[in-house]
Design a protein around this motif. Structure first.
Motif, mmCIF file in Angstrom:
data_model
loop_
_atom_site.group_PDB
_atom_site.id
_atom_site.type_symbol
_atom_site.label_atom_id
_atom_site.label_comp_id
_atom_site.label_asym_id
_atom_site.label_seq_id
_atom_site.Cartn_x
_atom_site.Cartn_y
_atom_site.Cartn_z
ATOM 1 N N LYS A 11 1.136 -1.119 0.180
ATOM 2 C CA LYS A 11 -0.242 -0.284 0.314
ATOM 3 C C LYS A 11 0.854 1.072 0.305
ATOM 4 N N THR A 12 1.643 1.653 0.814
ATOM 5 C CA THR A 12 2.832 2.665 0.867
ATOM 6 C C THR A 12 3.549 2.559 0.041
ATOM 7 N N THR A 13 4.118 1.779 -0.724
ATOM 8 C CA THR A 13 4.567 1.957 -2.002
ATOM 9 C C THR A 13 4.454 2.287 -3.065
ATOM 10 N N LEU A 14 2.930 1.854 -3.772
ATOM 11 C CA LEU A 14 1.919 2.130 -4.632
ATOM 12 C C LEU A 14 1.653 3.768 -4.209
ATOM 13 N N ALA A 15 1.450 4.060 -3.173
ATOM 14 C CA ALA A 15 0.779 5.407 -2.859
ATOM 15 C C ALA A 15 2.215 6.429 -2.901
ATOM 16 N N LEU A 16 3.344 5.875 -1.962
ATOM 17 C CA LEU A 16 4.440 6.730 -2.939
ATOM 18 C C LEU A 16 4.978 7.126 -4.130
ATOM 19 N N HIS A 17 4.578 6.065 -4.803
ATOM 20 C CA HIS A 17 5.052 5.940 -6.399
ATOM 21 C C HIS A 17 3.751 7.168 -6.933
ATOM 22 N N LEU A 18 2.644 6.892 -7.174
ATOM 23 C CA LEU A 18 1.208 7.518 -7.258
ATOM 24 C C LEU A 18 1.023 8.724 -7.652
ATOM 25 N N ALA A 19 2.234 8.870 -5.877
ATOM 26 C CA ALA A 19 1.943 10.194 -5.983
ATOM 27 C C ALA A 19 3.048 11.483 -6.617
ATOM 28 N N GLY A 20 4.155 10.397 -6.465
ATOM 29 C CA GLY A 20 5.903 10.526 -6.878
ATOM 30 C C GLY A 20 5.791 11.006 -8.811
ATOM 31 N N GLN A 21 4.324 10.249 -9.455
ATOM 32 C CA GLN A 21 4.008 10.099 -10.824
ATOM 33 C C GLN A 21 3.394 11.043 -11.082
ATOM 34 N N TRP A 22 2.561 11.269 -10.489
ATOM 35 C CA TRP A 22 1.657 13.206 -10.661
ATOM 36 C C TRP A 22 3.260 14.621 -10.250
ATOM 37 N N ALA A 23 3.402 13.562 -9.037
ATOM 38 C CA ALA A 23 4.540 15.286 -8.847
ATOM 39 C C ALA A 23 5.429 15.134 -10.330
#
Length: 217
Positions: A14-26
């Motif tokens: 869950k945390t890995t996906l949350a961080l990478h989704l945020a990073g991809q948008w950023a």
């Protein structure tokens, strides 16, 4: 859009996906706060490691592990393009608050017997949230899977007609995620053309294409 990654079962990425989704948008120029609503604070730990490594900040991480999340998150949304919530495992009050805050709930699951994922309790919380948020969208995300394995194929078929349904994009079991996390980085910062980076980009693109205005399913 407020996206909450929720699963009462720990260890599903869950945390890995949350961080990478945020990073991809950023990296696409979006203003993204990530809310760490997990009392374990794994996203906050990642952010602090990034700071210690002297890596420039991509997005802010805010600790908000309390059941007023749905009210306080709306304040953050005023100055953001999207908000990502790294949700709690098995904390009913926090889970309800995250569900009330979200426009889209992503439930990361691994290829394993279906009864172990879609617990009656989790689905009951979603039904309860839809009383107040009837347009709430919910999707499973197949994570940490080998696309060519029999169990991954069977899992995808099982979830294809399920409610909630599963996203077409999957994320594999890759050491690149753990290696990046150790230095407070994301996979695209270590290998911009690698398979993990491509999978996260495809997942983000599919989420961008969801119609949040249609009736919930």
């Amino acid at each position: 859009m407020i996206v909450a990654l929720l699963n009462q079962k720990g260890g599903v990425g869950k945390t890995t996906l949350a961080l990478h989704l945020a990073g991809q948008w950023a990296r696409q120029g979006q203003r993204i706060p990530l809310i760490d609503a997990d009392p374990q604070g794994s996203s906050l730990d990642w952010s602090q490691q990034r700071s210690r490594e002297g890596v420039p900040r991509l997005f802010g991480v805010v600790g908000l592990a309390r059941d007023t999340l749905h009210r306080e998150g709306s304040e953050l949304a005023r100055d953001a393009d999207h908000i990502v919530i790294d949700g709690p495992p098995r904390v009913a009050g926090l889970m309800r608050s995250a569900l009330l805050a979200a426009d889209l709930v992503l439930i990361p699951v691994q290829p394993s017997p279906f009864d172990g994922w879609a617990s009656a309790e989790m689905l009951a919380l979603i039904r309860e949230a839809r009383i107040y948020r009837p347009a709430l969208l919910v999707r499973f995300v197949l994570n940490r899977c080998g696309a060519r394995t029999v169990i991954a194929r069977e899992t995808a078929r099982t979830l294809a007609d399920h409610d909630p349904p599963v996203l077409a994009s999957t994320v594999g079991q890759r050491t690149a995620f753990a290696a990046a996390a150790q230095s407070g980085r994301l996979v695209f910062e270590r290998d911009d053309a690698g398979p993990a980076t491509r999978e996260i980009a495809a997942l983000t693109a599919e989420i961008n294409g969801l119609d949040l205005g249609r009736p919930a399913r």
